[in-house]
Design a protein around this motif. Structure first.
Motif, PDB file in Angstrom:
ATOM      1  N   ALA A 161       4.546   0.666  10.162  1.00  0.00           N
ATOM      2  CA  ALA A 161       5.598  -0.351  10.090  1.00  0.00           C
ATOM      3  C   ALA A 161       4.992  -1.751  10.062  1.00  0.00           C
ATOM      4  CB  ALA A 161       6.549  -0.208  11.273  1.00  0.00           C
ATOM      5  N   ARG A 162       3.944  -1.960  10.858  1.00  0.00           N
ATOM      6  CA  ARG A 162       3.277  -3.272  10.900  1.00  0.00           C
ATOM      7  C   ARG A 162       2.610  -3.582   9.567  1.00  0.00           C
ATOM      8  NH1 ARG A 162      -1.551  -5.623  12.902  1.00  0.00           N
ATOM      9  NH2 ARG A 162      -2.534  -3.569  13.093  1.00  0.00           N
ATOM     10  N   LEU A 163       1.970  -2.567   8.960  1.00  0.00           N
ATOM     11  CA  LEU A 163       1.316  -2.772   7.672  1.00  0.00           C
ATOM     12  C   LEU A 163       2.333  -3.125   6.590  1.00  0.00           C
ATOM     13  CD1 LEU A 163      -1.209   0.233   7.712  1.00  0.00           C
ATOM     14  CD2 LEU A 163      -1.679  -2.163   8.247  1.00  0.00           C
ATOM     15  N   ARG A 164       3.453  -2.430   6.587  1.00  0.00           N
ATOM     16  CA  ARG A 164       4.480  -2.681   5.566  1.00  0.00           C
ATOM     17  C   ARG A 164       5.137  -4.042   5.762  1.00  0.00           C
ATOM     18  NH1 ARG A 164       6.795   3.560   5.330  1.00  0.00           N
ATOM     19  NH2 ARG A 164       5.487   4.196   3.562  1.00  0.00           N
ATOM     20  N   GLU A 165       5.246  -4.469   7.001  1.00  0.00           N
ATOM     21  CA  GLU A 165       5.852  -5.765   7.271  1.00  0.00           C
ATOM     22  C   GLU A 165       5.042  -6.898   6.636  1.00  0.00           C
ATOM     23  OE1 GLU A 165       8.701  -8.350   8.589  1.00  0.00           O
ATOM     24  OE2 GLU A 165       8.747  -6.157   8.666  1.00  0.00           O
ATOM     25  N   GLY A 166       3.735  -6.686   6.498  1.00  0.00           N
ATOM     26  CA  GLY A 166       2.876  -7.713   5.916  1.00  0.00           C
ATOM     27  C   GLY A 166       2.886  -7.751   4.401  1.00  0.00           C
ATOM     28  N   LEU A 167       3.624  -6.832   3.776  1.00  0.00           N
ATOM     29  CA  LEU A 167       3.684  -6.767   2.311  1.00  0.00           C
ATOM     30  C   LEU A 167       4.871  -7.561   1.772  1.00  0.00           C
ATOM     31  CD1 LEU A 167       2.981  -2.951   1.819  1.00  0.00           C
ATOM     32  CD2 LEU A 167       1.430  -4.832   1.200  1.00  0.00           C
ATOM     33  N   PRO A 168       4.813  -7.967   0.491  1.00  0.00           N
ATOM     34  CA  PRO A 168       6.004  -8.556  -0.133  1.00  0.00           C
ATOM     35  C   PRO A 168       7.170  -7.578  -0.040  1.00  0.00           C
ATOM     36  CG  PRO A 168       4.059  -8.843  -1.525  1.00  0.00           C
ATOM     37  CD  PRO A 168       3.652  -7.924  -0.409  1.00  0.00           C
ATOM     38  N   ALA A 169       8.379  -8.100   0.081  1.00  0.00           N
ATOM     39  CA  ALA A 169       9.555  -7.261   0.311  1.00  0.00           C
ATOM     40  C   ALA A 169       9.709  -6.163  -0.732  1.00  0.00           C
ATOM     41  CB  ALA A 169      10.811  -8.138   0.348  1.00  0.00           C
ATOM     42  N   LYS A 170       9.401  -6.458  -1.991  1.00  0.00           N
ATOM     43  CA  LYS A 170       9.601  -5.480  -3.056  1.00  0.00           C
ATOM     44  C   LYS A 170       8.608  -4.318  -3.001  1.00  0.00           C
ATOM     45  CE  LYS A 170       6.759  -7.997  -6.405  1.00  0.00           C
ATOM     46  NZ  LYS A 170       6.723  -8.655  -7.745  1.00  0.00           N
ATOM     47  N   MET A 171       7.536  -4.472  -2.188  1.00  0.00           N
ATOM     48  CA  MET A 171       6.504  -3.433  -2.127  1.00  0.00           C
ATOM     49  C   MET A 171       6.550  -2.632  -0.821  1.00  0.00           C
ATOM     50  SD  MET A 171       3.262  -5.552  -3.734  1.00  0.00           S
ATOM     51  CE  MET A 171       2.324  -4.105  -4.216  1.00  0.00           C
ATOM     52  N   ARG A 172       7.377  -3.033   0.107  1.00  0.00           N
ATOM     53  CA  ARG A 172       7.326  -2.429   1.440  1.00  0.00           C
ATOM     54  C   ARG A 172       7.689  -0.947   1.435  1.00  0.00           C
ATOM     55  NH1 ARG A 172      10.132  -7.442   4.778  1.00  0.00           N
ATOM     56  NH2 ARG A 172       8.333  -8.855   4.574  1.00  0.00           N
ATOM     57  N   ARG A 173       8.595  -0.569   0.601  1.00  0.00           N
ATOM     58  CA  ARG A 173       9.057   0.812   0.623  1.00  0.00           C
ATOM     59  C   ARG A 173       8.114   1.758  -0.135  1.00  0.00           C
ATOM     60  NH1 ARG A 173      13.840   3.414   1.595  1.00  0.00           N
ATOM     61  NH2 ARG A 173      14.871   1.422   1.996  1.00  0.00           N
ATOM     62  N   SER A 174       7.521   1.270  -1.229  1.00  0.00           N
ATOM     63  CA  SER A 174       6.836   2.193  -2.139  1.00  0.00           C
ATOM     64  C   SER A 174       5.330   2.055  -2.211  1.00  0.00           C
ATOM     65  CB  SER A 174       7.409   2.024  -3.555  1.00  0.00           C
ATOM     66  OG  SER A 174       7.209   0.688  -4.012  1.00  0.00           O
ATOM     67  N   PHE A 175       4.758   0.952  -1.719  1.00  0.00           N
ATOM     68  CA  PHE A 175       3.335   0.721  -1.981  1.00  0.00           C
ATOM     69  C   PHE A 175       2.426   1.652  -1.182  1.00  0.00           C
ATOM     70  CE2 PHE A 175      -0.702  -1.621  -1.256  1.00  0.00           C
ATOM     71  CZ  PHE A 175      -1.167  -1.567  -2.554  1.00  0.00           C
ATOM     72  N   LEU A 176       2.659   1.803   0.108  1.00  0.00           N
ATOM     73  CA  LEU A 176       1.815   2.645   0.953  1.00  0.00           C
ATOM     74  C   LEU A 176       2.376   4.063   0.991  1.00  0.00           C
ATOM     75  CD1 LEU A 176       0.985   0.328   3.984  1.00  0.00           C
ATOM     76  CD2 LEU A 176      -0.597   1.131   2.222  1.00  0.00           C
ATOM     77  N   THR A 177       1.518   5.030   0.716  1.00  0.00           N
ATOM     78  CA  THR A 177       1.958   6.427   0.730  1.00  0.00           C
ATOM     79  C   THR A 177       0.913   7.281   1.430  1.00  0.00           C
ATOM     80  OG1 THR A 177       2.721   8.281  -0.657  1.00  0.00           O
ATOM     81  CG2 THR A 177       0.892   6.987  -1.497  1.00  0.00           C
ATOM     82  N   PRO A 178       1.328   8.246   2.250  1.00  0.00           N
ATOM     83  CA  PRO A 178       0.344   9.112   2.921  1.00  0.00           C
ATOM     84  C   PRO A 178      -0.343  10.027   1.921  1.00  0.00           C
ATOM     85  CG  PRO A 178       2.572   9.898   3.332  1.00  0.00           C
ATOM     86  CD  PRO A 178       2.711   8.597   2.612  1.00  0.00           C
ATOM     87  N   THR A 179      -1.634  10.221   2.094  1.00  0.00           N
ATOM     88  CA  THR A 179      -2.358  11.164   1.248  1.00  0.00           C
ATOM     89  C   THR A 179      -2.029  12.584   1.687  1.00  0.00           C
ATOM     90  OG1 THR A 179      -4.290  11.042   2.693  1.00  0.00           O
ATOM     91  CG2 THR A 179      -4.246   9.552   0.800  1.00  0.00           C
ATOM     92  N   ALA A 180      -2.043  13.505   0.726  1.00  0.00           N
ATOM     93  CA  ALA A 180      -1.706  14.900   1.030  1.00  0.00           C
ATOM     94  C   ALA A 180      -2.734  15.532   1.958  1.00  0.00           C
ATOM     95  CB  ALA A 180      -1.597  15.695  -0.266  1.00  0.00           C
TER      96      ALA A 180
END
Length: 357
Positions: A102-121
């Protein structure tokens, strides 16, 4: 780093956030306590704080260094997001908490918060670390040899009446004199009935005049861990104790003999377990037969019942069956074994026949 980039391409990722410090060290050589590594298909950047300015400049290879005042992981994530063509970056969910994500996503631009970071399989760096190269194998072999030397030195120190903590202190002191960077884990010294504790940390209990003494220890050499266990006897063992020791020794040697490229980890475990089953001691063997070892004391693969991972040349695993009879005694024997194409290479050739002191 090249192998990791090929994995990124196959996974369709534009980058990877690496926060687990052993993974960071493996990829770029940095040994500090605060860092994050951002890797793309063409670049890599290590983020750390001002305490490590000189250290990072000296250690880091294959990545640029950036000193930051705020959290390295947040900075690394933002850098990944700012790279040309950045679409989605992976992170290892084993080492990233929900709060941290959540902290990492908060530091991203709003348009990237949902989709940019993804867990590796699956862990991308840990799977690379499974197989050691020639340099790593030399370091692990030297670390294991240092452990064997410590065991030989300790044998002349042991005597009834010593506190277990005395034994651990002597072993760890001698390890430092030999050049060890530290211990791989809290030294296990468990004597008499306490030897029935698989992870019996050293206490003020005194070594008995008669009984088993389990010594499980390892050192760190050039960042890599060693791990070995020997169980000795103070005094003269009873027939039941001697036969139990022989059963564990036969179990351990059977598992060592089963180590070879292509063999399933579960089959190595079964080689150990079947010997103890035939001796009527299967219920007293309460843990897996072994584990991988390298930059961390416990790494993949797990050598346990039902494990389908196949051993590969260059893997280094422990083989450590044991039995634990509550209120009576415990016995464990452990070696480090490097997997080769034709079998296993013993890295800890300290004596395993029952030693009576």
């Amino acid at each position: 780093m090249g192998a990791l980039r090929r994995k990124l391409a196959r996974a369709g990722l534009s980058g990877l956030l690496v926060t687990h410090l052993p993974d960071v060290r493996y990829l770029c050589g940095f040994t500090g306590s605060s860092a994050a590594l951002a890797v793309t298909r063409r670049a890599a950047r290590l983020f750390t704080d001002g305490r490590y300015t000189a250290q990072a400049a000296e250690e880091v290879k294959g990545a640029q260094v950036e000193i930051v005042a705020r959290g390295p992981a947040v900075s690394a994530t933002q850098w990944l997001a700012a790279q040309p063509g950045a679409e989605v970056a992976g992170f290892d969910p084993v080492w990233t908490s929900v709060a941290e994500l959540a902290r990492l996503r908060e530091g991203l631009p709003a348009k990237m918060r949902r989709s940019f970071l993804t867990p590796t399989a699956a862990p991308m760096v840990e799977t690379l670390r499974l197989v050691k190269d020639e340099g790593e194998l030399r370091i692990l072999s030297d670390a294991a040899a240092m452990g064997c030397k410590l065991f030989d030195q300790l044998l002349v120190f042991l005597r009834p009446g010593l506190m277990e903590t005395d034994v651990a202190a002597e072993l760890e002191y001698q390890a430092r004199l030999l050049g060890a960077e530290g211990m791989s884990f809290d030294t296990i010294v468990a004597s008499g009935p306490r030897s029935a504790l698989p992870h019996g940390r050293a206490t003020a209990a005194r070594l008995p005049r008669r009984g088993f003494l389990t010594l499980d220890f390892g050192i760190i050499h050039k960042g890599y861990c060693s791990d070995m266990t020997r169980t000795v006897y103070l005094g003269s063992p009873k027939p039941k104790e001697r036969s139990a020791y022989e059963a564990v020794l036969a179990s351990q040697e059977a598992a060592v003999a089963a180590v070879s490229a292509g063999v399933k980890c579960g089959d190595v475990d079964e080689a150990a377990r079947s010997v103890l089953r035939n001796a009527g001691l299967a219920d007293a063997f309460t843990h897996s037969t072994g584990h991988g070892v390298g930059l961390e004391i416990h790494e993949a693969p797990r050598v346990g019942a039902g494990q389908t991972t196949r051993l590969q040349p260059g893997m280094v695993v422990t083989i450590e069956p044991g039995i634990y009879l509550a209120g009576e005694f415990g016995i464990r024997i452990e070696d480090m074994v490097a997997v080769t194409r034709n079998g296993g290479q013993m890295l800890t050739p300290a004596p395993k026949a029952l030693i009576e002191l």
